[in-house]
Design an enzyme around this catalytic site. Sequence first.
Site, PDB file in Angstrom:
ATOM      1  CD  GLU A 140      -2.893  -1.073   2.222  1.00 61.20           C
ATOM      2  OE1 GLU A 140      -2.818  -0.399   3.327  1.00 61.20           O
ATOM      3  OE2 GLU A 140      -3.920  -2.013   2.206  1.00 61.20           O
TER       4      GLU A 140
ATOM      5  CD  GLU B 177      -3.843  -5.762   3.540  1.00 62.31           C
ATOM      6  OE1 GLU B 177      -4.661  -4.916   3.875  1.00 62.31           O
ATOM      7  OE2 GLU B 177      -2.747  -5.626   3.851  1.00 62.31           O
TER       8      GLU B 177
HETATM    9  O1  IFM Z   1      -4.594  -3.360   8.985  1.00 64.61           O
HETATM   10  C1  IFM Z   1      -4.340  -2.657   7.789  1.00 64.61           C
HETATM   11  C2  IFM Z   1      -3.296  -3.111   7.054  1.00 64.61           C
HETATM   12  O2  IFM Z   1      -1.999  -2.951   7.552  1.00 64.61           O
HETATM   13  C3  IFM Z   1      -3.222  -2.570   5.506  1.00 64.61           C
HETATM   14  N1  IFM Z   1      -4.277  -2.677   5.050  1.00 64.61           N
HETATM   15  C4  IFM Z   1      -5.443  -2.093   5.426  1.00 64.61           C
HETATM   16  C5  IFM Z   1      -5.516  -2.979   6.878  1.00 64.61           C
HETATM   17  C6  IFM Z   1      -6.868  -2.327   7.675  1.00 64.61           C
HETATM   18  O3  IFM Z   1      -6.856  -1.140   7.654  1.00 64.61           O
END
Ligand code: IFM
Length: 438
Positions: free
Chosen positions: A166, A351
């Site tokens: 990210e 994710e």
């Molecule tokens: O917890 C985070 C993760 O570290 C990165 N992506 C989003 C998740 C939820 O906010």
Amino acid sequence: MIPSRASFPEGFLFGAATAAYQIEGTAFGGCGSTHWDTFSATPGNVKRAEGGSIACDHYNRWPADLDLLREAGFDAYRFSASWARVMPDGVTVNPEGLDFYERLVDGMGARGLRPFLTLYHWDLPSALADQGGWINRDTALRFGDYTETLLARIGDRVETVATVNEPWCVAWLSHFLGAHAPGLRDIRAAARAMHHILLAHGVAVERMRAMGQKNLGIVLNFDHATPASDDPKDVQAAAVQDAIFNRWFTEGIFRGAYPAEVLEGLEPHLPAGWQDDMARISQPIDWLGVNYYTRHIHAHDPAKAWPHDRDVPGPLEKTQMGWEIYPEGLKGFLTRIERDYTRGLPIYITENGMANDDAAGSDDAIRSDFIARHFAAAQAAIAEGVNLKGFFYWSLLDNYEWAEGYQKRFGLVHVNYETLERTPKPSYHALKRALARN
Ligand code: IFM
């Protein structure tokens, strides 16, 4: 009901994801200080001033955590390594850190779990933060050294490597919006971080290719930008947010160019000669990781400096984070990414998940429903020709949710932060049933 494994294409991978700082505990194993340790120790940055010194104690409890993954029927585990554990001052190697990651990947191998490694999930060594962190071009070059050191030890046992998790959060959220470490709100710092984090990706890819490492990618987060109204100014505000959040990264990586809508605001603040880095940033990769959670609604705000944006609350059902549940956005991004950028490259959902205020033993049916709706969105994208190869739920465990501390619970497994006891939630069992091989 969560769609079953059998309803996905043969060979589709299911996994769960975590990140080092959020679960391991920096108090153990000679880990160095990171900018999250100092950010969280500064009043006002993190709820209840919580930090990652113990977190979920995964450093010590990793065998039981890997057992939970195997028992759920997952095929793969997405985890990250901590730069500060491998190199506590960002440069000098900590043998205990390398030993830990070797134990961990061997533990995955012993349980039949395929290791999906992320090199950087935000735990920048403080010694590098002292020198400007991602504002400093040198950090990107140091990242190449860390990459090489870690992979020389475990590269032969990982299935894929993502350089960065990210980059929007690393750069924009942390240097423009000030919500994450290092907590800056400065357009010049943000512009530099937006570029240097992609340069770090390019440097790492180059170094890994030279080592013969296979299956290299990056994990981008995507947030659906919806205009607050049909007013052309709101439509434009949403387009600019889409360009900052999503297109800066996809177009930098897949086209070697940054979107004009963002250069309008950032170009005066980019480091001199940035154009010369674009070939390195846009070297071919082997797969793309897509993180998707929600959408945001944007309105034009003339009272604010560029990008003249104001968030407007949306009407949809929300998670504990206050994020609207919007699975349509996942299908939309997958089809758009396939059409405009990846064109046949493997895509993984690296994710997707939701926070819920779960007590141990309580029913989290809302999470099973969330997973079911997002699995269905993924299947709809596959039906339209997207080369989607796997889906990782965020997260295996309740963990440290950054500036929100420990109260936002994303886990399939409940963690009692007093005793560190793990209790699988009903959604863990629902997913396990869906993944069972008949
Ligand atoms: O917890 C985070 C993760 O570290 C990165 N992506 C989003 C998740 C939820 O906010």
